[in-house]
Enzyme design. Sequence first.
Site, short mmCIF file in Angstrom:
data_model
loop_
_atom_site.label_atom_id
_atom_site.label_comp_id
_atom_site.label_asym_id
_atom_site.label_seq_id
_atom_site.Cartn_x
_atom_site.Cartn_y
_atom_site.Cartn_z
N ARG A 243 34.66 7.38 47.37
CA ARG A 243 34.83 8.03 46.09
C ARG A 243 34.73 6.99 44.97
O ARG A 243 35.59 6.11 44.84
CB ARG A 243 36.16 8.76 46.02
CG ARG A 243 36.23 10.01 46.87
CD ARG A 243 35.12 10.97 46.53
NE ARG A 243 35.36 12.33 46.99
CZ ARG A 243 34.48 13.32 46.89
NH1 ARG A 243 33.28 13.08 46.37
NH2 ARG A 243 34.79 14.53 47.32
N ALA A 261 35.38 20.07 50.55
CA ALA A 261 35.35 20.63 49.20
C ALA A 261 33.93 20.62 48.66
O ALA A 261 33.08 19.83 49.08
CB ALA A 261 36.27 19.86 48.27
N GLU A 304 38.10 21.39 35.65
CA GLU A 304 37.84 21.79 37.04
C GLU A 304 38.93 22.74 37.54
O GLU A 304 40.12 22.49 37.41
CB GLU A 304 37.82 20.55 37.93
CG GLU A 304 37.49 20.87 39.38
CD GLU A 304 37.47 19.64 40.24
OE1 GLU A 304 36.46 19.38 40.90
OE2 GLU A 304 38.48 18.90 40.24
N GLU A 327 22.26 14.89 48.53
CA GLU A 327 23.34 14.66 47.56
C GLU A 327 24.02 13.31 47.78
O GLU A 327 25.06 13.02 47.19
CB GLU A 327 24.37 15.79 47.65
CG GLU A 327 23.79 17.15 47.28
CD GLU A 327 24.82 18.26 47.33
OE1 GLU A 327 26.01 17.96 47.54
OE2 GLU A 327 24.44 19.42 47.15
#
Length: 373
Positions: A243, A261, A304, A327
Amino acid sequence: MSDLFFYGTLRYVPLLELVLDRPADHINLTQAELHGYGAYAVKDQIFPMVDKGEGRVTHGLLVQGLTPEDIDRLIYYEGGFDYDLHRLPLRTASGEMVEAEVFIPAPGLWEPSTPWSLDDWAADWGELTVLAAEEVMSHYGSLPASDIVPRFPAIRMRAQGRLAARRREVSKDWDISKDVVVRSHKRPYLGYFTMEEATLQHRRFDGSMGPELSRSALINGHASVILPYDPVRDCVLVIEQFRAPAFFIGDPNPWLIEAVAGMVDPGESPEDAARRETREEANVEVTELFSAGDGYSSSGSSAEFLHLFVGIADLSAPASTGGLATEGEDIRSHIIPYTEFMDRLDQGKLKNVPLISIANWLGRNHDRLRKDI
Protein backbone atom coordinates in the site's frame (compact mmCIF):
# COMPACT_ATOMS: atom_id res chain seq x y z
CA MET A 1 -22.25 29.81 -35.61
CA SER A 2 -22.67 26.12 -36.43
CA ASP A 3 -25.28 23.37 -36.34
CA LEU A 4 -24.88 19.92 -34.78
CA PHE A 5 -27.01 16.78 -34.79
CA PHE A 6 -27.16 14.66 -31.63
CA TYR A 7 -28.34 11.06 -31.82
CA GLY A 8 -27.17 9.76 -28.45
CA THR A 9 -26.71 10.84 -24.86
CA LEU A 10 -26.66 14.57 -25.70
CA ARG A 11 -30.33 14.22 -26.66
CA TYR A 12 -30.85 13.98 -22.90
CA VAL A 13 -31.67 17.59 -22.14
CA PRO A 14 -30.16 17.77 -18.60
CA LEU A 15 -26.85 16.57 -20.04
CA LEU A 16 -26.97 19.00 -22.96
CA GLU A 17 -27.76 21.88 -20.61
CA LEU A 18 -24.80 21.00 -18.40
CA VAL A 19 -22.32 20.68 -21.27
CA LEU A 20 -23.43 23.95 -22.89
CA ASP A 21 -23.83 25.64 -19.50
CA ARG A 22 -27.24 27.14 -20.22
CA PRO A 23 -30.92 26.12 -19.97
CA ALA A 24 -32.69 24.31 -22.81
CA ASP A 25 -35.03 27.24 -23.52
CA HIS A 26 -31.93 29.19 -24.60
CA ILE A 27 -30.94 26.46 -27.09
CA ASN A 28 -32.45 26.16 -30.59
CA LEU A 29 -33.59 22.50 -30.73
CA THR A 30 -35.37 20.75 -33.62
CA GLN A 31 -36.28 17.09 -34.17
CA ALA A 32 -34.48 15.62 -37.20
CA GLU A 33 -33.48 12.36 -38.90
CA LEU A 34 -30.14 11.08 -40.14
CA HIS A 35 -30.64 8.61 -43.01
CA GLY A 36 -28.14 5.88 -43.83
CA TYR A 37 -27.09 5.41 -40.22
CA GLY A 38 -28.55 3.51 -37.27
CA ALA A 39 -28.04 4.26 -33.57
CA TYR A 40 -26.74 1.28 -31.60
CA ALA A 41 -25.52 0.65 -28.09
CA VAL A 42 -21.75 0.18 -27.93
CA LYS A 43 -20.80 -3.30 -26.75
CA ASP A 44 -19.72 -3.27 -23.07
CA GLN A 45 -20.25 0.51 -22.80
CA ILE A 46 -23.13 2.72 -21.60
CA PHE A 47 -23.20 5.11 -24.57
CA PRO A 48 -24.29 4.69 -28.23
CA MET A 49 -22.72 5.05 -31.66
CA VAL A 50 -24.05 5.36 -35.19
CA ASP A 51 -23.29 2.66 -37.71
CA LYS A 52 -23.60 3.16 -41.45
CA GLY A 53 -26.05 0.94 -43.33
CA GLU A 54 -28.53 1.15 -46.19
CA GLY A 55 -32.12 1.83 -45.10
CA ARG A 56 -31.17 2.79 -41.55
CA VAL A 57 -32.60 5.93 -39.93
CA THR A 58 -31.48 7.65 -36.74
CA HIS A 59 -33.77 10.06 -34.92
CA GLY A 60 -32.25 12.88 -32.95
CA LEU A 61 -31.92 16.58 -32.16
CA LEU A 62 -30.70 19.26 -34.53
CA VAL A 63 -29.12 22.04 -32.47
CA GLN A 64 -28.73 25.26 -34.45
CA GLY A 65 -26.99 28.56 -33.88
CA LEU A 66 -24.17 27.22 -31.72
CA THR A 67 -21.37 29.63 -30.87
CA PRO A 68 -17.64 28.80 -31.13
CA GLU A 69 -17.63 28.48 -27.32
CA ASP A 70 -20.50 25.96 -27.56
CA ILE A 71 -18.58 23.92 -30.13
CA ASP A 72 -15.46 23.96 -27.97
CA ARG A 73 -17.42 22.74 -24.95
CA LEU A 74 -19.07 19.95 -26.95
CA ILE A 75 -15.79 18.84 -28.51
CA TYR A 76 -14.18 18.87 -25.07
CA TYR A 77 -16.90 16.60 -23.67
CA GLU A 78 -17.12 14.27 -26.67
CA GLY A 79 -13.34 14.25 -27.01
CA GLY A 80 -13.24 11.72 -24.21
CA PHE A 81 -15.10 9.24 -26.39
CA ASP A 82 -12.90 9.45 -29.53
CA TYR A 83 -15.56 10.80 -31.87
CA ASP A 84 -14.86 13.04 -34.88
CA LEU A 85 -17.21 15.58 -36.45
CA HIS A 86 -18.57 14.83 -39.95
CA ARG A 87 -20.90 17.09 -41.96
CA LEU A 88 -23.95 15.06 -43.10
CA PRO A 89 -27.40 15.74 -44.61
CA LEU A 90 -30.47 15.61 -42.32
CA ARG A 91 -34.23 15.76 -42.74
CA THR A 92 -36.12 17.91 -40.23
CA ALA A 93 -39.59 17.14 -38.88
CA SER A 94 -41.03 19.60 -41.39
CA GLY A 95 -39.35 17.75 -44.28
CA GLU A 96 -36.64 20.35 -44.89
CA MET A 97 -33.20 19.06 -45.91
CA VAL A 98 -30.30 20.62 -44.01
CA GLU A 99 -26.69 19.80 -43.21
CA ALA A 100 -25.10 19.60 -39.77
CA GLU A 101 -22.04 18.25 -38.01
CA VAL A 102 -22.39 14.76 -36.47
CA PHE A 103 -20.07 13.02 -34.00
CA ILE A 104 -19.01 9.77 -35.73
CA PRO A 105 -16.67 7.21 -34.08
CA ALA A 106 -13.47 6.26 -35.85
CA PRO A 107 -13.87 3.06 -37.93
CA GLY A 108 -13.40 -0.07 -35.83
CA LEU A 109 -13.17 1.87 -32.58
CA TRP A 110 -16.39 0.46 -31.09
CA GLU A 111 -18.50 -2.61 -31.74
CA PRO A 112 -22.24 -1.96 -32.15
CA SER A 113 -24.69 -4.25 -30.37
CA THR A 114 -28.47 -3.75 -30.01
CA PRO A 115 -30.50 -0.74 -31.24
CA TRP A 116 -30.19 2.11 -28.76
CA SER A 117 -33.13 3.62 -26.87
CA LEU A 118 -32.84 7.07 -25.29
CA ASP A 119 -35.66 6.37 -22.81
CA ASP A 120 -34.10 3.10 -21.63
CA TRP A 121 -30.67 4.69 -21.35
CA ALA A 122 -32.02 7.71 -19.43
CA ALA A 123 -33.80 5.47 -16.92
CA ASP A 124 -30.65 3.43 -16.26
CA TRP A 125 -27.78 5.88 -16.80
CA GLY A 126 -29.06 9.43 -17.24
CA GLU A 127 -28.51 10.76 -13.73
CA LEU A 128 -25.13 9.06 -13.35
CA THR A 129 -23.95 10.41 -16.71
CA VAL A 130 -24.90 13.97 -15.77
CA LEU A 131 -22.91 13.64 -12.53
CA ALA A 132 -19.90 12.32 -14.47
CA ALA A 133 -20.23 15.13 -17.02
CA GLU A 134 -20.32 17.67 -14.19
CA GLU A 135 -16.85 16.58 -13.12
CA VAL A 136 -15.56 16.43 -16.71
CA MET A 137 -16.79 19.93 -17.55
CA SER A 138 -15.42 21.37 -14.30
CA HIS A 139 -11.97 20.91 -15.88
CA TYR A 140 -12.90 22.70 -19.13
CA GLY A 141 -10.44 25.50 -19.68
CA SER A 142 -7.88 24.12 -17.23
CA LEU A 143 -7.08 20.57 -18.41
CA PRO A 144 -6.93 19.23 -21.98
CA ALA A 145 -9.47 16.58 -22.97
CA SER A 146 -6.55 14.15 -23.42
CA ASP A 147 -6.04 14.26 -19.64
CA ILE A 148 -9.70 13.37 -19.07
CA VAL A 149 -9.79 10.29 -21.33
CA PRO A 150 -7.72 7.87 -19.18
CA ARG A 151 -9.54 9.05 -16.04
CA PHE A 152 -13.06 8.60 -17.35
CA PRO A 153 -13.67 5.13 -15.83
CA ALA A 154 -12.71 6.53 -12.40
CA ILE A 155 -14.90 9.59 -13.04
CA ARG A 156 -17.84 7.27 -13.68
CA MET A 157 -17.14 5.35 -10.46
CA ARG A 158 -17.12 8.62 -8.54
CA ALA A 159 -20.38 9.59 -10.24
CA GLN A 160 -21.93 6.37 -9.00
CA GLY A 161 -20.64 7.18 -5.52
CA ARG A 162 -22.21 10.64 -5.71
CA LEU A 163 -25.49 9.13 -6.90
CA ALA A 164 -25.51 6.64 -4.03
CA ALA A 165 -24.79 9.45 -1.56
CA ARG A 166 -27.70 11.53 -2.85
CA ARG A 167 -30.06 8.63 -2.24
CA ARG A 168 -29.17 8.22 1.43
CA GLU A 169 -31.54 9.25 4.18
CA VAL A 170 -32.25 12.97 4.39
CA SER A 171 -31.51 14.65 7.72
CA LYS A 172 -34.50 15.60 9.87
CA ASP A 173 -32.50 18.38 11.53
CA TRP A 174 -30.62 20.04 8.68
CA ASP A 175 -31.47 21.38 5.20
CA ILE A 176 -28.24 21.47 3.20
CA SER A 177 -29.79 23.85 0.65
CA LYS A 178 -30.03 26.46 3.44
CA ASP A 179 -27.63 25.30 6.11
CA VAL A 180 -24.49 25.07 3.95
CA VAL A 181 -23.33 28.00 1.80
CA VAL A 182 -20.48 27.40 -0.68
CA ARG A 183 -18.48 30.56 -1.43
CA SER A 184 -15.97 28.98 -3.81
CA HIS A 185 -15.29 25.49 -5.13
CA LYS A 186 -12.59 23.92 -7.27
CA ARG A 187 -11.02 20.60 -8.21
CA PRO A 188 -7.25 21.14 -8.13
CA TYR A 189 -6.27 17.54 -8.85
CA LEU A 190 -7.53 14.80 -11.14
CA GLY A 191 -6.21 11.23 -11.02
CA TYR A 192 -7.62 7.87 -10.03
CA PHE A 193 -9.04 9.93 -7.17
CA THR A 194 -9.81 13.63 -7.28
CA MET A 195 -9.48 16.41 -4.75
CA GLU A 196 -12.13 19.04 -4.09
CA GLU A 197 -11.50 22.28 -2.24
CA ALA A 198 -14.11 24.77 -1.08
CA THR A 199 -14.61 27.83 1.03
CA LEU A 200 -17.92 27.39 2.81
CA GLN A 201 -20.08 28.22 5.80
CA HIS A 202 -22.39 25.89 7.66
CA ARG A 203 -25.04 26.49 10.26
CA ARG A 204 -23.94 26.02 13.87
CA PHE A 205 -25.85 24.21 16.60
CA ASP A 206 -26.94 27.56 18.08
CA GLY A 207 -28.70 28.43 14.79
CA SER A 208 -26.19 31.00 13.53
CA MET A 209 -24.06 30.68 10.41
CA GLY A 210 -20.47 29.89 11.25
CA PRO A 211 -17.36 31.60 9.84
CA GLU A 212 -16.01 30.89 6.38
CA LEU A 213 -13.93 27.69 6.43
CA SER A 214 -11.45 26.34 3.89
CA ARG A 215 -11.89 22.59 3.52
CA SER A 216 -10.59 19.92 1.15
CA ALA A 217 -11.54 16.29 0.60
CA LEU A 218 -10.38 13.22 -1.28
CA ILE A 219 -13.27 12.21 -3.54
CA ASN A 220 -13.72 8.65 -4.70
CA GLY A 221 -16.60 6.25 -5.22
CA HIS A 222 -18.10 3.74 -2.86
CA ALA A 223 -16.46 0.40 -2.21
CA SER A 224 -17.24 -3.08 -0.93
CA VAL A 225 -15.10 -4.77 1.71
CA ILE A 226 -15.55 -8.48 2.43
CA LEU A 227 -14.04 -10.99 4.84
CA PRO A 228 -14.53 -14.55 3.55
CA TYR A 229 -15.37 -16.92 6.41
CA ASP A 230 -15.66 -20.72 6.39
CA PRO A 231 -17.95 -21.78 9.29
CA VAL A 232 -17.17 -25.48 8.73
CA ARG A 233 -13.42 -25.06 9.13
CA ASP A 234 -13.83 -21.98 11.35
CA CYS A 235 -11.30 -19.88 9.49
CA VAL A 236 -11.12 -16.59 7.60
CA LEU A 237 -9.29 -15.41 4.52
CA VAL A 238 -7.36 -12.14 4.54
CA ILE A 239 -5.14 -10.66 1.87
CA GLU A 240 -1.75 -8.98 1.92
CA GLN A 241 -0.60 -6.31 -0.53
CA PHE A 242 1.70 -3.30 -0.84
CA ARG A 243 0.00 0.00 0.00
CA ALA A 244 1.66 3.19 -1.24
CA PRO A 245 0.03 5.53 1.34
CA ALA A 246 1.54 3.50 4.20
CA PHE A 247 4.92 3.70 2.43
CA PHE A 248 4.57 7.46 1.85
CA ILE A 249 3.90 8.13 5.54
CA GLY A 250 7.02 6.18 6.51
CA ASP A 251 5.57 2.89 7.77
CA PRO A 252 8.42 0.33 7.75
CA ASN A 253 5.99 -2.41 6.65
CA PRO A 254 3.69 -1.10 3.89
CA TRP A 255 2.57 -4.63 3.00
CA LEU A 256 -0.73 -4.60 4.88
CA ILE A 257 -3.11 -7.34 5.98
CA GLU A 258 -6.61 -6.40 4.81
CA ALA A 259 -10.01 -7.71 3.88
CA VAL A 260 -10.82 -8.17 0.21
CA ALA A 261 -12.01 -4.82 -1.15
CA GLY A 262 -12.72 -2.91 -4.33
CA MET A 263 -14.67 -0.07 -5.88
CA VAL A 264 -18.29 -0.62 -6.90
CA ASP A 265 -18.48 -0.30 -10.69
CA PRO A 266 -21.21 1.77 -12.39
CA GLY A 267 -24.43 -0.25 -12.52
CA GLU A 268 -23.13 -2.79 -10.01
CA SER A 269 -24.57 -3.43 -6.56
CA PRO A 270 -22.27 -3.47 -3.49
CA GLU A 271 -23.11 -7.18 -3.08
CA ASP A 272 -22.12 -7.99 -6.66
CA ALA A 273 -18.92 -6.00 -6.22
CA ALA A 274 -18.07 -7.97 -3.07
CA ARG A 275 -18.51 -11.28 -4.90
CA ARG A 276 -16.52 -10.09 -7.93
CA GLU A 277 -13.64 -8.76 -5.86
CA THR A 278 -13.42 -12.01 -3.89
CA ARG A 279 -13.01 -13.92 -7.14
CA GLU A 280 -10.45 -11.46 -8.52
CA GLU A 281 -8.33 -11.00 -5.41
CA ALA A 282 -8.61 -14.36 -3.64
CA ASN A 283 -9.89 -16.87 -6.25
CA VAL A 284 -12.75 -17.75 -3.90
CA GLU A 285 -16.51 -17.99 -4.53
CA VAL A 286 -18.88 -16.61 -1.91
CA THR A 287 -22.10 -18.55 -1.30
CA GLU A 288 -23.82 -16.15 1.12
CA LEU A 289 -23.30 -12.55 2.19
CA PHE A 290 -23.99 -10.89 5.53
CA SER A 291 -23.90 -7.12 5.91
CA ALA A 292 -21.48 -5.99 8.62
CA GLY A 293 -22.46 -2.33 8.34
CA ASP A 294 -21.60 0.58 6.09
CA GLY A 295 -20.30 4.11 6.47
CA TYR A 296 -17.64 6.68 5.64
CA SER A 297 -14.10 5.40 6.08
CA SER A 298 -12.55 8.71 7.21
CA SER A 299 -15.18 11.43 7.14
CA GLY A 300 -12.80 14.25 8.04
CA SER A 301 -10.70 13.82 4.90
CA SER A 302 -12.35 11.43 2.44
CA ALA A 303 -15.75 10.89 0.81
CA GLU A 304 -15.13 7.13 0.50
CA PHE A 305 -18.17 5.15 1.66
CA LEU A 306 -17.66 1.48 2.53
CA HIS A 307 -20.08 -1.44 2.44
CA LEU A 308 -18.79 -4.12 4.83
CA PHE A 309 -19.58 -7.82 4.47
CA VAL A 310 -18.80 -11.25 5.83
CA GLY A 311 -19.02 -13.80 3.02
CA ILE A 312 -19.57 -17.51 3.59
CA ALA A 313 -17.08 -19.49 1.51
CA ASP A 314 -15.37 -22.84 1.21
CA LEU A 315 -11.76 -22.23 2.29
CA SER A 316 -10.58 -25.82 1.94
CA ALA A 317 -8.28 -25.00 -0.98
CA PRO A 318 -4.83 -23.58 -0.21
CA ALA A 319 -4.42 -19.83 -0.14
CA SER A 320 -3.20 -18.34 -3.41
CA THR A 321 -2.07 -15.16 -5.12
CA GLY A 322 -4.51 -13.00 -7.05
CA GLY A 323 -5.41 -9.56 -8.31
CA LEU A 324 -5.70 -8.02 -11.76
CA ALA A 325 -2.48 -7.44 -13.69
CA THR A 326 -4.23 -4.60 -15.55
CA GLU A 327 -4.56 -2.76 -12.23
CA GLY A 328 -1.04 -3.54 -11.05
CA GLU A 329 -2.33 -5.76 -8.24
CA ASP A 330 -0.07 -8.31 -6.56
CA ILE A 331 -2.10 -9.93 -3.78
CA ARG A 332 -1.33 -12.85 -1.48
CA SER A 333 -4.04 -14.64 0.50
CA HIS A 334 -3.73 -16.01 4.02
CA ILE A 335 -6.17 -18.46 5.61
CA ILE A 336 -6.19 -18.00 9.39
CA PRO A 337 -8.06 -19.98 12.08
CA TYR A 338 -10.80 -17.90 13.71
CA THR A 339 -9.26 -17.98 17.20
CA GLU A 340 -5.88 -16.86 15.92
CA PHE A 341 -7.55 -14.09 13.88
CA MET A 342 -9.42 -12.79 16.92
CA ASP A 343 -6.22 -12.98 18.99
CA ARG A 344 -4.54 -10.73 16.41
CA LEU A 345 -7.47 -8.32 16.75
CA ASP A 346 -7.21 -8.24 20.54
CA GLN A 347 -3.42 -7.79 20.39
CA GLY A 348 -3.74 -4.78 18.07
CA LYS A 349 -1.99 -6.52 15.20
CA LEU A 350 -4.67 -5.65 12.62
CA LYS A 351 -3.92 -2.21 11.16
CA ASN A 352 -6.75 -1.92 8.64
CA VAL A 353 -9.86 -0.26 10.13
CA PRO A 354 -12.45 -1.86 7.79
CA LEU A 355 -10.98 -5.27 8.64
CA ILE A 356 -11.14 -4.44 12.36
CA SER A 357 -14.80 -3.43 12.00
CA ILE A 358 -15.72 -6.64 10.19
CA ALA A 359 -13.74 -8.72 12.71
CA ASN A 360 -15.78 -7.22 15.55
CA TRP A 361 -19.01 -8.03 13.69
CA LEU A 362 -17.81 -11.59 13.14
CA GLY A 363 -16.96 -11.90 16.82
CA ARG A 364 -20.51 -10.90 17.79
CA ASN A 365 -22.11 -13.22 15.23
CA HIS A 366 -19.66 -16.13 15.23
CA ASP A 367 -21.86 -18.61 17.11
CA ARG A 368 -24.90 -17.76 14.97
CA LEU A 369 -23.01 -18.42 11.74
CA ARG A 370 -21.83 -21.83 13.01
CA LYS A 371 -25.04 -23.06 14.62
CA ASP A 372 -26.34 -25.00 11.58
CA ILE A 373 -23.09 -26.87 10.86
